[in-house]
Write a protein that holds these residues in place. Structure first.
Motif, PDB file in Angstrom:
ATOM      1  N   THR A 193       0.871  -1.178   0.000  1.00 27.34           N
ATOM      2  CA  THR A 193       0.000   0.000   0.000  1.00 27.34           C
ATOM      3  C   THR A 193       0.903   1.222   0.000  1.00 27.34           C
ATOM      4  O   THR A 193       1.798   1.279   0.834  1.00 27.34           O
ATOM      5  CB  THR A 193      -0.861   0.041   1.287  1.00 27.34           C
ATOM      6  OG1 THR A 193      -1.665  -1.125   1.301  1.00 27.34           O
ATOM      7  CG2 THR A 193      -1.747   1.263   1.321  1.00 27.34           C
ATOM      8  N   GLN A 406     -17.605   5.464   5.298  1.00 26.76           N
ATOM      9  CA  GLN A 406     -16.468   5.984   4.501  1.00 26.76           C
ATOM     10  C   GLN A 406     -15.179   5.945   5.305  1.00 26.76           C
ATOM     11  O   GLN A 406     -14.120   5.573   4.807  1.00 26.76           O
ATOM     12  CB  GLN A 406     -16.718   7.447   4.152  1.00 26.76           C
ATOM     13  CG  GLN A 406     -17.544   7.649   2.925  1.00 26.76           C
ATOM     14  CD  GLN A 406     -17.759   9.151   2.708  1.00 26.76           C
ATOM     15  OE1 GLN A 406     -16.941   9.971   3.090  1.00 26.76           O
ATOM     16  NE2 GLN A 406     -18.885   9.490   2.111  1.00 26.76           N
ATOM     17  N   PHE A 407     -15.297   6.361   6.547  1.00 27.29           N
ATOM     18  CA  PHE A 407     -14.136   6.412   7.431  1.00 27.29           C
ATOM     19  C   PHE A 407     -13.523   5.016   7.548  1.00 27.29           C
ATOM     20  O   PHE A 407     -12.313   4.830   7.397  1.00 27.29           O
ATOM     21  CB  PHE A 407     -14.569   6.933   8.811  1.00 27.29           C
ATOM     22  CG  PHE A 407     -13.435   7.294   9.719  1.00 27.29           C
ATOM     23  CD1 PHE A 407     -12.922   8.578   9.740  1.00 27.29           C
ATOM     24  CD2 PHE A 407     -12.862   6.347  10.570  1.00 27.29           C
ATOM     25  CE1 PHE A 407     -11.874   8.918  10.583  1.00 27.29           C
ATOM     26  CE2 PHE A 407     -11.815   6.674  11.411  1.00 27.29           C
ATOM     27  CZ  PHE A 407     -11.323   7.971  11.423  1.00 27.29           C
ATOM     28  N   ARG A 409     -13.829   2.493   5.508  1.00 26.18           N
ATOM     29  CA  ARG A 409     -13.250   2.047   4.228  1.00 26.18           C
ATOM     30  C   ARG A 409     -11.850   2.627   4.054  1.00 26.18           C
ATOM     31  O   ARG A 409     -10.912   1.934   3.701  1.00 26.18           O
ATOM     32  CB  ARG A 409     -14.162   2.501   3.087  1.00 26.18           C
ATOM     33  CG  ARG A 409     -14.563   1.376   2.182  1.00 26.18           C
ATOM     34  CD  ARG A 409     -15.329   1.740   0.938  1.00 26.18           C
ATOM     35  NE  ARG A 409     -15.611   3.122   0.690  1.00 26.18           N
ATOM     36  CZ  ARG A 409     -16.787   3.707   0.939  1.00 26.18           C
ATOM     37  NH1 ARG A 409     -17.767   3.022   1.496  1.00 26.18           N
ATOM     38  NH2 ARG A 409     -16.974   4.982   0.643  1.00 26.18           N
ATOM     39  N   HIS A 410     -11.731   3.918   4.320  1.00 23.93           N
ATOM     40  CA  HIS A 410     -10.417   4.556   4.154  1.00 23.93           C
ATOM     41  C   HIS A 410      -9.402   3.999   5.151  1.00 23.93           C
ATOM     42  O   HIS A 410      -8.245   3.788   4.801  1.00 23.93           O
ATOM     43  CB  HIS A 410     -10.526   6.065   4.330  1.00 23.93           C
ATOM     44  CG  HIS A 410     -11.182   6.750   3.170  1.00 23.93           C
ATOM     45  ND1 HIS A 410     -10.776   6.562   1.862  1.00 23.93           N
ATOM     46  CD2 HIS A 410     -12.215   7.617   3.104  1.00 23.93           C
ATOM     47  CE1 HIS A 410     -11.524   7.291   1.062  1.00 23.93           C
ATOM     48  NE2 HIS A 410     -12.405   7.942   1.778  1.00 23.93           N
ATOM     49  N   ALA A 413      -7.985   0.805   4.154  1.00 20.98           N
ATOM     50  CA  ALA A 413      -7.023   0.955   3.055  1.00 20.98           C
ATOM     51  C   ALA A 413      -5.804   1.775   3.506  1.00 20.98           C
ATOM     52  O   ALA A 413      -4.967   2.153   2.685  1.00 20.98           O
ATOM     53  CB  ALA A 413      -7.704   1.634   1.868  1.00 20.98           C
ATOM     54  N   CYS A 414      -5.689   2.053   4.791  1.00 19.25           N
ATOM     55  CA  CYS A 414      -4.605   2.867   5.374  1.00 19.25           C
ATOM     56  C   CYS A 414      -4.586   4.286   4.800  1.00 19.25           C
ATOM     57  O   CYS A 414      -3.541   4.943   4.799  1.00 19.25           O
ATOM     58  CB  CYS A 414      -3.226   2.235   5.172  1.00 19.25           C
ATOM     59  SG  CYS A 414      -3.046   0.616   5.867  1.00 19.25           S
ATOM     60  N   GLU A 415      -5.721   4.763   4.318  1.00 16.94           N
ATOM     61  CA  GLU A 415      -5.764   6.143   3.792  1.00 16.94           C
ATOM     62  C   GLU A 415      -6.239   7.062   4.917  1.00 16.94           C
ATOM     63  O   GLU A 415      -7.361   7.582   4.904  1.00 16.94           O
ATOM     64  CB  GLU A 415      -6.728   6.201   2.605  1.00 16.94           C
ATOM     65  CG  GLU A 415      -6.257   5.369   1.437  1.00 16.94           C
ATOM     66  CD  GLU A 415      -7.380   5.047   0.440  1.00 16.94           C
ATOM     67  OE1 GLU A 415      -7.059   4.625  -0.678  1.00 16.94           O
ATOM     68  OE2 GLU A 415      -8.567   5.203   0.794  1.00 16.94           O
ATOM     69  N   HIS A 417      -5.409  10.047   5.866  1.00 18.15           N
ATOM     70  CA  HIS A 417      -5.725  11.447   5.550  1.00 18.15           C
ATOM     71  C   HIS A 417      -7.116  11.564   4.919  1.00 18.15           C
ATOM     72  O   HIS A 417      -7.842  12.518   5.164  1.00 18.15           O
ATOM     73  CB  HIS A 417      -4.652  12.052   4.643  1.00 18.15           C
ATOM     74  CG  HIS A 417      -4.486  11.355   3.331  1.00 18.15           C
ATOM     75  ND1 HIS A 417      -4.085  10.040   3.227  1.00 18.15           N
ATOM     76  CD2 HIS A 417      -4.696  11.767   2.066  1.00 18.15           C
ATOM     77  CE1 HIS A 417      -4.032   9.696   1.957  1.00 18.15           C
ATOM     78  NE2 HIS A 417      -4.411  10.725   1.240  1.00 18.15           N
ATOM     79  N   LEU A 418      -7.498  10.552   4.121  1.00 17.12           N
ATOM     80  CA  LEU A 418      -8.819  10.607   3.485  1.00 17.12           C
ATOM     81  C   LEU A 418      -9.923  10.309   4.510  1.00 17.12           C
ATOM     82  O   LEU A 418     -11.008  10.894   4.456  1.00 17.12           O
ATOM     83  CB  LEU A 418      -8.899   9.612   2.323  1.00 17.12           C
ATOM     84  CG  LEU A 418      -7.956   9.910   1.153  1.00 17.12           C
ATOM     85  CD1 LEU A 418      -8.134   8.888   0.042  1.00 17.12           C
ATOM     86  CD2 LEU A 418      -8.213  11.319   0.606  1.00 17.12           C
ATOM     87  N   ALA A 419      -9.621   9.415   5.439  1.00 18.29           N
ATOM     88  CA  ALA A 419     -10.595   9.117   6.496  1.00 18.29           C
ATOM     89  C   ALA A 419     -10.882  10.412   7.275  1.00 18.29           C
ATOM     90  O   ALA A 419     -12.040  10.747   7.549  1.00 18.29           O
ATOM     91  CB  ALA A 419     -10.043   8.041   7.425  1.00 18.29           C
ATOM     92  N   SER A 422     -13.037  12.884   5.316  1.00 21.10           N
ATOM     93  CA  SER A 422     -14.482  12.604   5.310  1.00 21.10           C
ATOM     94  C   SER A 422     -15.084  12.929   6.679  1.00 21.10           C
ATOM     95  O   SER A 422     -16.205  13.410   6.765  1.00 21.10           O
ATOM     96  CB  SER A 422     -14.785  11.166   4.874  1.00 21.10           C
ATOM     97  OG  SER A 422     -14.192  10.272   5.764  1.00 21.10           O
TER      98      SER A 422
END
Ligand code: MSP
Length: 643
Positions: A193, A406-407, A409-410, A413-415, A417-419, A422
């Motif tokens: 990732t 959403q949180f 899911r992000h 995926a270790c995302e 910053h995107l979590a 949202s």
């Protein structure tokens, strides 16, 4: 919904102990901590390993430069890592030191295993070595720099000079694993990732893998090679083993722990060390009959003015200084929110302060404040369970529910910053809801509607607090406490939030603001302008400040402070008062004795170091920057008012 396994094993790289930890070291460690907490939140048992990389030429040289033996040198530095991690609330469960007996024995057992399987053989190495990176540099990765008449071969990764090495060495048969590795990447597309980095790794492997030198005869500060003590194990081979020696690899009674935790679920590392983790490490594990880790999280670099932080550039950011100024949680939030995990990101104090002011203090902190202030004004702290919600509240509830999904899911995926992005969209929605509903207008006429708005806001804030716990462990506890919820996030699961039902009662509590806005540091220039532009005040404003003359009859240092001096001042008819001054670094107590000064006498008394100050002595900085006392031109009676 999230993860069926009940266990989660996460690791950080182990840090070279040539200096104290810097912001880059904190970043790798923080990402691992956030993911560890995220899995704890799901009720999983977490093993979180971090530690220090203490062998090799690089450490030996640093120790020599410091005039110390290597063990003494590292022993002095290792506590600074434990201290920084404790301040930043890094909740590791194990800290491994590669100079420990357990690690050394485990690394030897691992290499021995490779000797037994026939994947390690003895031969001769000739090539170029980069000590700062502790790595052999292939010809294609070198850059040439001409210095005078001499061509110097530079390391393609760090740009520093390499040196030629020719010695007898043990090789690991990496070339035999080329196809197996390629098959592994294909079968595990989520191994790395972000996924984009997999292509880099595949391209490197496809170019052809050379066997890897894994021992040194010229480096004595290392772990002796099994059955051949003239060699030490190459520091990278030995360091990678930490991920299994920490579990007890090589100790028969710990086989069960190795089987229980290995393969690791997540290994966090920076992009500079991807080859070691995505190519060499899986190949060596395969050779030893073990599985490669399940997933690598490869993050970018934190840069300062577009350059990687480094000691030689003098741009290293000290995490302890940031901690002292802003506290752990705001810095944790900033690093997670501002820097996309998969890219390089620039660090700046302005961005950090901006995030604290706008995201934390304004968006989140003020929302809580406004709710509590209203609750206080109308004395409604007790919010019972609500059974019927208005349309707007139901809409907000469904936004909360979407955000949770959403949180999650992000985060999976270790995302990170995107979590967080949202989540902040949701926080904005809660602010908008609060603003539209105008609870301050309905409080008097419709108490039920008023309580409903507070309850919807409290439910939203609770959702935010629970999900944010991995990023800001302390502040979210404070937030929950203000809502009257004392649950420990580490024990809770997400199920309640996933259901999306709002069925809680709250007992609001008055509390200090969650976040303090940093005070902007004005540059010198703008300070001058500021003086010019200061608004005029009326004489009545000046009259509010009471200034009196007084003679200093006693001056002594305050124990435990190098700044504070305690003065006793005779104000004539106003009596004698105790005044504390902060000029102790510039002047000795004798400097003040017997002088008549000008004092502000109507400030609210203030306590410093347990002593009350009942006035302020006026001074102005001299041209040399030393405070000069302001005094009447001629002696006047003590206690005379200055007008
Ligand atoms: N000792 C090896 C790792 C061995 S793991 C078996 C090592 N140590 S290191 O101290 O140099 O780096 C450790 C981690 O810190 C790496 O993940 C590296 O990417 C990270 N960082 C060091 N400087 C960094 C930045 N400026 N920004 C972000 N992370 C960087 O390599």
């Amino acid at each position: 919904m999230i993860d069926e396994r009940r266990r989660f094993y996460v690791t950080t790289p182990i840090y070279y102990v040539t200096a104290k930890p810097h912001l880059g070291s904190l970043y790798s460690t923080l990402l691992a901590d956030v993911m560890a907490r995220w899995h704890r939140l799901q009720g999983q048992e977490v093993m979180f390993l971090t530690g220090t990389d203490e062998h090799g030429q690089k450490i030996a040289q640093a120790a020599e430069q410091a005039g110390k033996g290597p063990q003494e040198f590292i022993d002095a530095l290792v506590p600074s890592f434990a201290d920084a991690w404790q301040k930043y609330e890094i909740g590791y469960t194990q800290f491994i030191r590669t100079s420990s007996a357990r690690h050394k024995a485990g690394a030897q057992a691992f290499v021995k295993r490779l000797l037994e399987t026939g994947d390690v053989y003895k031969s001769r190495y000739e090539g170029w070595y980069c000590t700062p990176c502790e790595t052999f540099v292939l010809q294609k990765d070198q850059a040439i720099s001409t210095q005078g008449d001499v061509n110097v071969l530079l390391c393609g990764s760090c740009g520093r000079a390499t040196h030629f090495m020719a010695e007898e060495t043990y090789f690991f048969r990496l070339s035999a694993y080329q196809d197996k590795l390629l098959a592994f990447y294909q079968a595990h597309p989520d191994f790395i990732t972000p996924r984009e980095r997999t292509n880099e790794v595949i391209a490197f492997v496809k170019e052809g893998l050379k066997d890897l030198s894994i021992s040194r005869t010229t480096v004595s500060w290392g772990v002796p090679f099994p059955e051949d003590p003239a060699h030490t194990i190459y520091v990278w081979t030995e360091a990678l083993c930490n991920y299994i020696t920490a579990l007890g690899y090589g100790v028969p009674s710990h086989e069960v722990d190795v089987a229980r935790w290995w393969p690791a679920d997540l290994q966090v590392l920076g992009k500079d060390i991807i080859r070691f983790h995505a190519v060499y490490w899986p190949a060596m594990l395969m050779a030893a009959g073990m599985k490669p880790p399940r997933r690598l999280l490869v993050h970018g670099w934190i840069k300062v003015n577009q350059q990687k932080m480094s000691k030689s550039l003098g741009n290293v950011v000290d995490p302890l200084q940031l901690y002292a100024t802003y506290g752990a949680d705001p810095v944790r939030y900033y690093l997670c929110r501002q820097i996309p995990v998969n890219q390089d990101g620039d660090f700046s104090i302005e961005d950090l302060e901006q995030r604290i002011t706008s995201d934390l203090a304004n968006d989140l902190g003020n929302l809580l404040n406004r709710m509590i202030l209203l609750a206080d004004k109308y004395n409604v702290f007790d919010l019972p369970i609500i059974t019927t919600w208005s349309v707007q509240s139901l809409a907000l509830r469904s936004q909360a529910w979407d955000m949770v999904a959403q949180f999650e899911r992000h985060m999976q995926a270790c995302e990170i910053h995107l979590a967080l992005a949202s989540m902040w969209r949701f926080i904005h929605a809660v602010n908008a809801y609060f603003h539209e509903k105008q609870p301050w207008k309905i409080a008097a006429q419709d108490k039920h509607a008023f309580i409903e708005v507070l309850s919807a806001t409290a439910h939203s804030l609770r959702t935010v607090a629970v999900l944010l716990w991995p990023v800001m462990p302390s502040k979210t506890h404070e937030l929950l406490a203000s809502l009257g919820h004392r649950e420990s996030c580490s024990e809770r699961t997400l199920e309640d939030l996933e259901l999306g039902t709002w069925h809680h009662a709250f007992l609001l509590k008055k509390s200090e603001p969650l976040f303090v806005k940093p005070q902007p540091q004005e540059p010198e220039e703008s300070k001058e302008k500021h003086v010019e532009q200061t608004a005029h005040i009326a004489i009545e404003d000046f009259a509010k400040v009471e200034l009196h003359t007084g003679t200093i009859t006693l001056a002594e240092r305050v124990a435990g402070s190098d700044k504070l001096i305690r003065l006793m001042v005779d104000f004539g008819p106003l009596g004698e008062r105790q005044v504390l001054t902060g000029m102790g670094k510039a002047h000795a107590p004798e400097h003040f004795m017997g002088k008549q000064g000008i004092f502000v006498t109507n400030f609210k008394p203030r306590k410093m170091m347990g002593l009350e100050s009942q006035g302020m002595l006026l001074a102005a900085d001299s041209e040399e920057g030393i405070p000069a006392l302001l005094m009447p031109e001629a002696r006047v009676a003590n206690g005379t008012r200055i007008k």
